[in-house]
Design a protein around this motif. Structure first.
Motif, short mmCIF file in Angstrom:
data_model
loop_
_atom_site.label_atom_id
_atom_site.label_comp_id
_atom_site.label_asym_id
_atom_site.label_seq_id
_atom_site.Cartn_x
_atom_site.Cartn_y
_atom_site.Cartn_z
N PRO A 292 75.27 -12.27 -52.93
CA PRO A 292 76.73 -12.35 -52.75
C PRO A 292 77.52 -11.61 -53.80
O PRO A 292 78.64 -11.14 -53.51
CB PRO A 292 76.98 -13.86 -52.81
CG PRO A 292 75.73 -14.48 -52.30
CD PRO A 292 74.63 -13.61 -52.84
N LEU A 293 77.01 -11.48 -55.02
CA LEU A 293 77.73 -10.70 -56.02
C LEU A 293 77.78 -9.22 -55.64
O LEU A 293 78.79 -8.55 -55.84
CB LEU A 293 77.08 -10.87 -57.39
CG LEU A 293 77.33 -12.21 -58.09
CD1 LEU A 293 76.50 -12.32 -59.35
CD2 LEU A 293 78.82 -12.38 -58.40
N ASP A 294 76.68 -8.70 -55.07
CA ASP A 294 76.69 -7.33 -54.58
C ASP A 294 77.70 -7.17 -53.45
O ASP A 294 78.41 -6.16 -53.36
CB ASP A 294 75.29 -6.92 -54.10
CG ASP A 294 74.28 -6.89 -55.21
OD1 ASP A 294 74.50 -6.18 -56.19
OD2 ASP A 294 73.26 -7.61 -55.11
N GLY A 295 77.76 -8.19 -52.58
CA GLY A 295 78.73 -8.14 -51.49
C GLY A 295 80.15 -8.20 -51.99
O GLY A 295 81.03 -7.49 -51.49
N ALA A 296 80.42 -9.04 -53.00
CA ALA A 296 81.77 -9.13 -53.55
C ALA A 296 82.16 -7.81 -54.21
O ALA A 296 83.31 -7.36 -54.11
CB ALA A 296 81.84 -10.28 -54.55
N ARG A 297 81.21 -7.17 -54.87
CA ARG A 297 81.52 -5.87 -55.47
C ARG A 297 81.85 -4.85 -54.39
O ARG A 297 82.81 -4.07 -54.51
CB ARG A 297 80.33 -5.39 -56.30
CG ARG A 297 80.58 -4.06 -56.99
CD ARG A 297 79.30 -3.43 -57.47
NE ARG A 297 79.54 -2.20 -58.23
CZ ARG A 297 78.62 -1.31 -58.50
NH1 ARG A 297 77.38 -1.47 -58.10
NH2 ARG A 297 78.91 -0.23 -59.21
N LEU A 298 81.06 -4.83 -53.32
CA LEU A 298 81.30 -3.89 -52.23
C LEU A 298 82.70 -4.10 -51.65
O LEU A 298 83.45 -3.14 -51.44
CB LEU A 298 80.23 -4.08 -51.16
CG LEU A 298 80.21 -3.12 -49.98
CD1 LEU A 298 78.79 -3.02 -49.43
CD2 LEU A 298 81.14 -3.56 -48.86
N LEU A 299 83.08 -5.36 -51.40
CA LEU A 299 84.38 -5.64 -50.80
C LEU A 299 85.52 -5.44 -51.79
O LEU A 299 86.65 -5.16 -51.38
CB LEU A 299 84.39 -7.07 -50.25
CG LEU A 299 83.40 -7.33 -49.12
CD1 LEU A 299 83.50 -8.78 -48.64
CD2 LEU A 299 83.61 -6.38 -47.96
N ALA A 300 85.24 -5.58 -53.09
CA ALA A 300 86.27 -5.30 -54.08
C ALA A 300 86.67 -3.84 -54.04
O ALA A 300 87.85 -3.50 -54.22
CB ALA A 300 85.77 -5.67 -55.48
N LEU A 301 85.72 -2.97 -53.78
CA LEU A 301 85.95 -1.52 -53.88
C LEU A 301 86.18 -0.84 -52.54
O LEU A 301 86.58 0.33 -52.51
CB LEU A 301 84.76 -0.87 -54.58
CG LEU A 301 84.46 -1.38 -56.00
CD1 LEU A 301 83.17 -0.77 -56.52
CD2 LEU A 301 85.63 -1.07 -56.93
N ASP A 302 85.92 -1.56 -51.43
CA ASP A 302 85.98 -0.91 -50.12
C ASP A 302 86.71 -1.83 -49.13
O ASP A 302 86.16 -2.85 -48.72
CB ASP A 302 84.57 -0.60 -49.62
CG ASP A 302 84.57 0.14 -48.28
OD1 ASP A 302 85.66 0.48 -47.79
OD2 ASP A 302 83.47 0.37 -47.74
N ALA A 303 87.92 -1.47 -48.78
CA ALA A 303 88.70 -2.26 -47.82
C ALA A 303 88.47 -1.81 -46.38
O ALA A 303 89.17 -2.27 -45.48
CB ALA A 303 90.18 -2.19 -48.16
N SER A 304 87.50 -0.92 -46.15
CA SER A 304 87.25 -0.42 -44.80
C SER A 304 86.02 -1.03 -44.16
O SER A 304 85.67 -0.66 -43.04
CB SER A 304 87.10 1.11 -44.84
OG SER A 304 85.92 1.48 -45.57
N ALA A 305 85.35 -1.97 -44.84
CA ALA A 305 84.15 -2.60 -44.29
C ALA A 305 84.52 -3.47 -43.09
O ALA A 305 85.67 -3.89 -42.96
CB ALA A 305 83.46 -3.44 -45.36
N PRO A 306 83.57 -3.74 -42.20
CA PRO A 306 83.90 -4.57 -41.02
C PRO A 306 84.29 -6.00 -41.37
O PRO A 306 84.76 -6.74 -40.51
CB PRO A 306 82.59 -4.53 -40.21
CG PRO A 306 81.52 -4.13 -41.17
CD PRO A 306 82.18 -3.26 -42.17
N HIS A 307 84.12 -6.39 -42.62
CA HIS A 307 84.47 -7.74 -43.05
C HIS A 307 85.95 -7.89 -43.38
O HIS A 307 86.43 -9.00 -43.58
CB HIS A 307 83.66 -8.10 -44.30
CG HIS A 307 82.19 -7.83 -44.19
ND1 HIS A 307 81.67 -6.55 -44.24
CD2 HIS A 307 81.14 -8.66 -44.03
CE1 HIS A 307 80.36 -6.61 -44.10
NE2 HIS A 307 80.01 -7.87 -43.97
N GLU A 308 86.70 -6.79 -43.44
CA GLU A 308 88.06 -6.80 -43.97
C GLU A 308 89.01 -7.76 -43.26
O GLU A 308 89.87 -8.36 -43.91
CB GLU A 308 88.64 -5.39 -43.97
CG GLU A 308 89.97 -5.25 -44.70
CD GLU A 308 89.89 -5.60 -46.18
OE1 GLU A 308 90.94 -5.93 -46.75
OE2 GLU A 308 88.77 -5.54 -46.75
#
Length: 334
Positions: A292-308
């Motif tokens: 989950p920390l890797d996922g939080a980093r990814l979402l911190a830096l990328d607002a275009s992921a399908p999770h947005e």
């Protein structure tokens, strides 16, 4: 040098990592106690305190870094999206970041486990939830309803079921089980077990500490413990299959299992794999790419992921005030 902070805020622990864009040693993980969840009483207040306790010491050690973004994956955020947005706004006040994002810890687990791609992720820790994201943008959240209404198969669920079996044996209402001795060893006098569960204000977290004892007893052949673990695996398998069905599609669907409860090993994971084998849709079980920390980093830096669509993101509208310089003391007259 700019940096981002990733936070994994669960009901048991709160972990934070500060990543900079420079090279250097592996980032340090700072962990503090977690919070009951954003949907709980005083959930935002307690979550805010936990995140501050986890993040501020990291920032103090590297004051030269400019913090571009913080992303928090918080337990209870999916059930309380307004609380997630409130927490994001409060943390923007607390932390010297340009942007703060808050989402469910299940969403950050999904992003980390599948590298931001689509599929189903089962996150099992103190609580449990299955998150499915399809190629067509479809989204499914299965369970994650908290310890009183759901989280079936979770650490809290297994621990509580094991303690109930122990108390049935203690009362003479149920068969003898090694779980009674295990409960006495961990919590003391069975007659005082209810107060022991509530002693730190987080009964779910306390109950989850008994899950490894249940798994050990099951591995040793205890019938009551084995039944608890089998029921947990069945419930977790049902959550994954429901999520897979709801995201639709006919292609092979990636499935990843992540979270601290995977540490129970084969007593739980063996029957869980068997439960998934009955899927009408082909599933491909994969090891997680990250946590989950890797996922939080990814979402911190990328607002275009399908999770947005499931992220509460707030951005500072005014520039941060400069850090005041300490006053210069004039030299003494000589």
């Amino acid at each position: 040098m700019t940096a981002a902070v990733a936070v994994d805020l669960g009901k048991t622990g709160c972990r934070a990592v500060l990543w900079s864009d420079g090279t250097g040693p592996a980032p340090e993980v700072h962990e503090v106690p977690g919070a009951p969840g954003l949907a709980a009483d005083h959930g935002v207040e307690l979550a805010r305190a936990a995140v501050r306790a986890a993040v501020l010491p990291l920032l103090e050690r590297q004051p030269q870094l400019r913090l571009s973004a913080v992303c928090v994956g918080a337990a209870g955020a999916a059930a309380a999206p307004e609380a997630a947005r409130e927490l994001a706004g409060l943390l923007l006040e607390d932390l010297p970041a340009d942007e703060v994002a808050v989402t469910s810890d299940a969403v950050t687990a999904h992003a980390g486990a599948l590298g931001g791609r689509t599929g189903v992720v089962l996150a099992i820790g103190t609580g449990s939830v299955a998150i499915g994201i399809g190629d067509d943008g479809s989204y499914a959240r299965v369970d994650g309803w908290g310890p009183w209404l759901g989280d079936e198969g979770s650490g809290a669920w297994i621990g509580a079921a094991g303690l109930r079996a122990a108390l049935r044996a203690h009362d003479g209402r149920g068969p003898d089980t090694a779980l009674l001795a295990a409960a006495e060893a961990r919590f003391g006098d069975p007659d005082r077990l209810p107060s022991a569960l509530g002693r730190d204000g987080n009964p779910a977290r306390t109950a989850a500490t008994f899950a490894p004892d249940v798994a050990c007893a099951a591995a040793a052949g205890d019938a009551a413990a084995s039944a608890v673990v089998q029921d947990a695996a069945t419930a977790l398998g049902e959550a994954v299959l429901a999520a897979a069905h709801r995201v639709g599609g006919d292609d092979v669907l990636p499935v990843t299992i992540t979270g601290g409860l995977t540490g129970l090993g084969e007593p739980l994971l063996g029957p869980l794999r068997s439960a998934l084998a009955g899927s009408s849709r082909p599933l491909e079980t994969r090891p997680p790419l990250g946590d989950p920390l890797d996922g939080a980093r990814l979402l911190a830096l990328d607002a275009s992921a399908p999770h947005e669509p499931h992220v509460a993101r707030v951005r500072r509208t005014m520039p941060q005030p400069p850090v005041p310089s300490p006053p210069v003391t004039p030299p003494a007259d000589v």
